[in-house]
Design an enzyme around this catalytic site. Structure first.
Site, short mmCIF file in Angstrom:
data_model
loop_
_atom_site.label_atom_id
_atom_site.label_comp_id
_atom_site.label_asym_id
_atom_site.label_seq_id
_atom_site.Cartn_x
_atom_site.Cartn_y
_atom_site.Cartn_z
N ASP A 277 55.12 28.44 49.92
CA ASP A 277 55.45 29.85 49.74
C ASP A 277 56.46 29.90 48.61
OD1 ASP A 277 56.40 32.41 49.79
OD2 ASP A 277 57.00 32.42 51.90
N PHE B 161 51.19 45.44 43.27
CA PHE B 161 50.94 46.64 44.08
C PHE B 161 49.76 47.38 43.48
CE2 PHE B 161 55.26 45.68 45.30
CZ PHE B 161 55.37 46.14 46.60
N VAL C 265 47.58 50.54 42.15
CA VAL C 265 47.99 51.66 41.30
C VAL C 265 48.45 52.87 42.13
CG1 VAL C 265 47.22 53.29 39.51
CG2 VAL C 265 46.45 50.92 39.45
N TYR D 187 54.82 45.15 37.48
CA TYR D 187 53.95 43.99 37.28
C TYR D 187 54.02 43.53 35.82
CZ TYR D 187 49.76 41.06 37.33
OH TYR D 187 48.89 39.99 37.22
N VAL E 41 56.42 43.97 33.60
CA VAL E 41 57.72 43.35 33.28
C VAL E 41 57.80 41.95 33.91
CG1 VAL E 41 60.23 43.50 33.61
CG2 VAL E 41 58.94 45.53 32.94
N ARG F 114 37.55 40.06 39.21
CA ARG F 114 37.24 40.69 40.52
C ARG F 114 37.92 39.90 41.65
NH1 ARG F 114 32.59 41.01 37.60
NH2 ARG F 114 31.58 39.20 38.51
N THR F 115 39.09 40.37 42.06
CA THR F 115 39.84 39.76 43.15
C THR F 115 40.39 40.88 44.03
OG1 THR F 115 41.89 39.84 41.89
CG2 THR F 115 40.60 37.82 41.70
#
Length: 276
Positions: free
Chosen positions: A62, A94, A96, A193, A195, A231-232
């Site tokens: 982690d 996160f 949109v 994201y 930055v 595509r994830t």
């Protein structure tokens, strides 16, 4: 102690990380470690690859947890005496339309994508063996976010002399500025994201410079790259690339031949060096 070469991929129980592990199992001459926060999910992913006839190993990791990073470090040191390939793939984003307050998004995103990745590098880079390969998975969003920064910030992030401490200060300032509601005024773009990935790209440039200064003779190559729009779970089903296609550039950089003297300290997408 094993003399077998060893590769580690962070955040690799699904998506691009899993596709990277899959490709390394086929092309890397040595042990490949799939890592995941959740051991259950990690073992499931390992079983899936083993079902395809691939030889893969698992270790819990982690990147938000320093103890977890250090446990992996100690394991690698003890079993292999070091590390040959490190791919820092773990990251979060996160959605949109996520309604989580931007201040929380900024803190959480930076914590994992920048500070977590940096902690992995701090602990594992000293273990890199000669001719080692390090790949930090960034994003083209780092380039667009950079263009969205004030001229002053752009200069700092493009500087060839910026230090790791200065970069950490800037990343911390972004989170603080967002919390105070002054990030626009302070010249930051509106993307946590983006930055966080500026941080990853610039960190890679700094780390490559440090390797040149301290370990020039070891021929270690370290780069940042963008896998593309894949595509994830993170990017969604409309993205243009499959995870396997997304894995191509990271795997290419991880397997640069021992005779290669570059790319090093660069930002690549589609196996091509991009201007930072």
């Amino acid at each position: 102690m094993s003399s077998v070469p060893v590769a580690v991929v962070t955040g690799s129980n699904k998506g691009i990380g899993l596709a990277i592990v899959q490709a390394l199992c086929k092309q890397f001459q040595g042990d490949v470690y799939l890592t995941a926060r959740d051991p259950g999910r990690g073992q499931e992913a390992v079983a899936k690859l083993q079902g395809e006839g691939l030889r893969v190993l698992f270790h819990q990791l982690d990147i938000d947890d320093l103890q977890s990073i250090r446990a992996l470090r100690d394991f690698l040191k003890q079993k292999y005496g070091g590390l040959n390939v490190l791919i820092n793939n773990a990251g979060i984003a996160f959605k949109v339309h996520d309604t989580t307050p931007f201040a929380i998004q900024a803190e959480v995103t930076l914590k994992t994508n920048f500070f977590g990745t940096r902690n992995v590098c701090t602990e594992l880079l000293p273990l890199m063996k000669p001719y080692g390969r390090v790949v930090n998975v960034s994003s083209m969003v780092s380039s667009s976010a950079l263009r969205g920064c004030s001229q002053e910030l752009q200069q700092k992030f493009r500087s060839d002399t910026i230090t790791e401490d200065e970069l950490v200060e800037l990343m911390t300032k972004f989170v603080e500025d967002v919390k105070k509601g002054v990030h626009d005024k302070e010249g930051w773009p509106n993307t946590a994201y983006g930055v966080s990935k500026i941080g990853v790209t610039v960190l890679s440039r700094i780390q490559a410079r440090m390797l040149n200064e301290k370990r020039k003779g070891d021929h270690i190559l370290l780069n940042a790259c963008c896998p593309g729009w894949v595509r994830t779970d993170m990017a969604g089903p409309k993205a243009t690339k499959s995870p396997e296609e997304g894995a191509e550039t990271p795997v290419y950089l991880a397997l640069l031949p021992s005779g290669a003297d570059g790319p090093h300290g660069q930002f690549l997408s589609d196996k091509t060096v991009r201007t930072w």
